[in-house]
Design an enzyme around this catalytic site. Structure first.
Site, PDB file in Angstrom:
ATOM      1  N   VAL A   1       0.681  -1.139   0.025  1.00 59.47           N
ATOM      2  CA  VAL A   1       0.075   0.185  -0.039  1.00 59.47           C
ATOM      3  C   VAL A   1       0.862   1.295   0.102  1.00 59.47           C
ATOM      4  CG1 VAL A   1      -1.705   1.358   1.440  1.00 59.47           C
ATOM      5  CG2 VAL A   1      -1.891  -1.223   1.169  1.00 59.47           C
ATOM      6  N   ALA A   2       2.063   1.019   0.686  1.00 60.53           N
ATOM      7  CA  ALA A   2       3.044   2.407   0.518  1.00 60.53           C
ATOM      8  C   ALA A   2       3.425   2.544  -0.496  1.00 60.53           C
ATOM      9  CB  ALA A   2       4.006   2.112   1.942  1.00 60.53           C
TER      10      ALA A   2
ATOM     11  N   ASP B   1      -3.161  18.098 -43.489  1.00 59.30           N
ATOM     12  CA  ASP B   1      -3.874  18.049 -44.905  1.00 59.30           C
ATOM     13  C   ASP B   1      -3.587  19.550 -45.294  1.00 59.30           C
ATOM     14  OD1 ASP B   1      -5.299  17.528 -47.137  1.00 59.30           O
ATOM     15  OD2 ASP B   1      -7.264  18.156 -46.110  1.00 59.30           O
TER      16      ASP B   1
ATOM     17  N   THR C   1      -4.646  13.055   2.012  1.00 59.01           N
ATOM     18  CA  THR C   1      -3.633  13.918   2.153  1.00 59.01           C
ATOM     19  C   THR C   1      -2.545  14.255   1.011  1.00 59.01           C
ATOM     20  OG1 THR C   1      -3.729  13.154   4.469  1.00 59.01           O
ATOM     21  CG2 THR C   1      -1.666  14.524   3.913  1.00 59.01           C
TER      22      THR C   1
END
Length: 827
Positions: free
Chosen positions: A285-286, A332, A659
């Site tokens: 998770v970190a 074009d 955060t």
């Protein structure tokens, strides 16, 4: 044929009106029985969809990303261990990301459907000697089509008769002017734009009448071949997607290595497998920046909104950033670099007023009330606009000198004449046709025509005579016409060159016209290779080959277009750009970006916006990864020295999703810097995070980790682990929030960037600091996050320590600037 036949329903059939002697008298068409047999043999005359992927396959393909695999793994293990809040948060991120990707890919499947709208819904053919009207899907090879102005051609067909026949093939070939058709065969292998003996499925008849025998239907037509090309092209990964994938793979390898190391150390020390599994989840998770997909999406969405205000509609989010990476723009000519309308650029002769008067007197077109729009042949509209600037109005000519007789333009005679009531005959046409009929023919006229043609102008000779015969004429002069460059396109091409972006012009026009326009626009400068910058008389296959060749050379390619023949190349390019005003529905569906003003200058503006988005995403990614590395180092160091985990998984998710991600959302909205177009584009092989970025990530992340670990140890986790975690948690949160101000620039100091130039960031940091402080005031929040009670002075200490990393970063910028100043002065 003496003229157009009246429209008839399928049930109606009438004998063909009497026709003059010639081939038309022998054209009876197929019998109904034979047509039915051929329909069964060749199939319906329709553009078929190639086999497409199931929506479920498209959806499942969204889960192949390494980042998604990493998130799914962390979420699954969290759910097994009862960490339901972690699992729900991670699952929501994965579902949102997959849904966005699915919608983007599924829209691309609609491009082939749009090809069907190009075909004629009904067609008029000969059956059993009668003219009948039937659905175009029932047209078969061998049918004889009856054509007149306003018809959409129902199949590829070889002309049997053509009476002043012209078709608009711009969508198929890129040719800017209507193509004159004739029943005279051309050589095998003639380029598509020069096959004057053939009419093509999906093109429009602009004038005249004709008979044509169907040679190909459905997917065997030129339009069908383009459909095959469109289906065979692949959506190319954007540079942003490739670079983010590289970063994700790096994170994945690092994460797995550290998890395995920590697990092995723990098991060697005798810790239980459940404890080590929990530690591994915390580390995973970190390591994962869960907010990164949302941050990238918001950054691109903001770019979409800003570009919409600048006349560019984005159909695929990643296209915004891709333009910023572009090193080559294949564009074009007609309508993008030029105005898309013919204009008289030069008049050669002794009396320009008399030349334009005669030209206006030999026109069938009509200008609108504004003097700009009108109906009729584009060449004649250009002549009438030029005459209007001299006060010559066609309606006054028709009133004062009504026409007596008209010989319409024909591809065989290459001229047109109108006899007026005052006995004057006005003639316009090709110079080589009119010269033998003029009494004052001179060598200088031929030289002037050659010079005008070499400059890419379409040359028309204007003559006047007396009486109905087109003999003994007086050559008044020459008119040189072209589709003029947009004034702003010249500036935009120069800006693209200054930004290090090559402009490559691809057009269906002749090489002389293309090169002349290229020089006028600044695409082709003296000494440059025309073959590299200008491509003329190209087909859909040529355009696709050109794009692929640039890609093989490692370039990031943007391709613009408006015709059906552009669609495969648009899909193949890194970013396809369609014209909103003049473009076909097929092209718009195949494109990533649609220009509502058909203006090349808008592309250059979009390049600047794309570069700004990339810069914002990169600095935001560095900001996020510093936090993730800091968390990873913190957890790893604590495990190595035998300490309890400083942070639990839910606290890590709070940091990463709330955060970290909220300031990151504000960072990606930083305003663009003015100098972005004054430097070359990024190298295609340049990684998103180079050595300098990774060095900063590791150094600052290590600094944060050591600071927080020191706080954790000082708080004595052996005595009260919840209180120690609470202090470490708040110190890390405040540190990452305040570091956002230093992340806005790697060279400019905080006050030089300006704290109020991104008020959203200032507001988010203040809000998040208050939110973090408030966690300790609510008992339910403290229990949910496993936080011990902290006294106000301890929260104040955490906030003060949070200023350490941002202060170090600002001082390092100042020291680097001071160390560079003596070198600059010495130079």
């Amino acid at each position: 044929m003496n003229g157009p036949l009246p429209p008839m329903s399928r049930e109606q059939s009438v004998p063909v009106p009497p026709a003059p002697p010639g081939p038309a008298n022998t054209v009876l068409g197929l019998s109904r029985a034979e047509a039915t047999r051929r329909l069964a043999e060749h199939g319906r005359n329709e553009i078929q969809r190639e086999e497409t992927r199931s929506p479920w396959v498209v959806l499942l393909g969204q889960f192949r990303s390494p980042m998604i695999a990493l998130l799914l793994g962390a979420g699954g293990v969290s759910a097994l261990l009862g960490e339901h809040a972690d699992a729900i948060a991670i699952g929501a991120i994965v579902v949102l990301n997959a849904l966005i990707g699915f919608l983007q890919e599924f829209k691309a499947e609609q491009a082939l459907l749009a090809l069907r709208s190009m075909t004629a819904p009904r067609a008029r053919v000969m059956r059993d000697g009668y003219a009948v009207q039937l659905p175009s899907a029932e047209v078969v090879p061998g049918d004889v089509l009856l054509l007149e102005a306003g018809d959409v051609v129902a199949a590829d067909a070889h002309l049997l008769e053509a009476h002043a026949l012209a078709t608009n093939e711009a969508a198929l070939t890129g040719e800017s002017a209507p193509v004159d058709k004739a029943a005279r065969p051309v050589a095998e292998g003639t380029p598509l734009a020069q096959r004057t003996d053939t009419v093509f499925l999906g093109t429009a008849v602009t004038r005249g009448t004709g008979l044509a025998e169907v040679r190909a239907t459905g997917m065997r037509t030129e339009l069908g071949k383009i459909a095959h090309l469109l289906a065979s092209t692949q959506d190319t990964k954007t540079p942003l997607e490739e670079r983010l994938e590289q970063v994700t793979k790096t994170l994945l390898v690092a994460c797995l290595a550290i998890v395995v190391l920590v697990a092995a150390l723990g098991l060697w020390r005798g810790h239980g497998w459940m404890t080590m599994l929990l530690s591994s989840i915390s580390l995973a998770v970190a390591a994962v920046p869960e907010g990164l997909p949302a941050v990238v999406t918001i950054a691109l969405a903001m770019g979409v909104r800003r570009m919409a205000a600048r006349h560019a509609l984005v159909r695929r989010l990643q296209a915004v950033e891709t333009l910023g990476s572009a090193t080559v723009v294949c564009t074009d000519k007609t309508g993008t670099l030029t105005t898309g309308t013919m204009e008289v650029r030069e008049v050669w002769g002794d009396n320009s007023h008399a030349i334009l008067f005669a030209a206006a007197a030999c026109c069938d077109a009509s200008l609108g009330p504004d003097g700009k729009e009108g109906t009729g042949d584009p060449t004649e509209l250009a002549l009438l606009r030029a005459a209007l600037t001299r006060g010559i109005r066609r309606e006054e000519l028709e009133r004062d000198r009504p026409r007596v007789a008209v010989r319409p333009f024909d591809s065989e005679t290459k001229r047109m004449s109108i006899l007026r009531a005052d006995g004057a005959l006005y003639v316009k046409g090709a110079l080589e046709v009119l010269l033998p009929r003029c009494r004052n023919a001179t060598v200088s006229a031929s030289r002037a025509a050659s010079e005008l043609a070499n400059r890419g102008l379409r040359v028309l000779a204007i003559a006047r005579g007396e009486g109905p015969e087109e003999e003994n004429l007086e050559l008044l002069g020459l008119v040189g016409m072209a589709d003029p460059p947009r004034p702003e396109a010249v500036t935009a091409v120069a800006a693209a060159r200054a930004a290090g972006v090559r402009t490559v012009m691809i057009t269906g026009d002749s090489a002389e016209t293309a090169q002349a326009i290229g020089r006028e626009l600044g695409i082709l400068l003296p000494g440059e290779d025309a073959a590299e910058r200008i491509h003329a008389r190209v087909t859909a296959e040529d355009k696709l080959r050109i794009v692929r060749r640039w890609k093989e050379r490692g370039e990031v390619v943007a391709m613009t277009g408006d015709g059906v023949n552009d669609a495969p190349a648009l899909r193949e390019a890194h970013i396809g750009i369609a014209m909103g005003r003049t473009g076909t529905e097929v092209t718009r569906e195949a494109a990533d970006l649609v220009l509502t003003d058909d203006n090349f200058a808008t592309i250059v503006t979009a390049i600047r916006e794309g570069r700004a988005i990339y810069e914002n995403i990169r600095k935001t990614l560095v900001y996020l990864l510093v936090g993730n590395v800091g968390e990873l180092m913190l957890m790893l160091a604590a495990s190595l020295v035998g300490l309890p985990l400083p942070l639990v998984p839910l606290q890590l998710l709070w940091i990463n999703l709330v955060t970290d991600s909220l300031p990151a959302l504000a960072l990606v909205m930083d305003p663009a810097r003015a100098e972005l177009l004054n430097r070359p584009p990024r190298r295609p092989d340049e990684p998103m995070l180079g050595a300098a970025q990774w060095r900063a990530i590791l150094l600052v992340g290590t600094l944060e980790a050591l600071m927080v670990l020191g706080v954790f140890i000082w708080a004595d986790p052996a005595h009260d682990v919840d209180r120690a975690r609470a202090l470490a948690f708040s110190t890390l949160v405040f540190s990452e929030l305040l570091r956002a101000f230093a992340a806005r620039s790697t060279t400019r100091l905080f006050w030089e960037v300006g704290p109020f130039t991104n008020r959203l960031l200032l507001g988010i940091v203040l809000f998040s600091v208050g939110l973090q402080w408030g966690l300790y005031e609510l008992p339910a929040a403290r229990e949910l996050f496993g936080l011990g009670a902290l006294r106000p002075w301890e929260l104040g200490l955490a906030l003060a320590l949070g200023f350490v990393p941002v202060t170090v970063l600002e001082l390092s910028k100042l020291m680097r600037r001071l160390s560079l100043r003596p070198r600059a002065e010495a130079c």
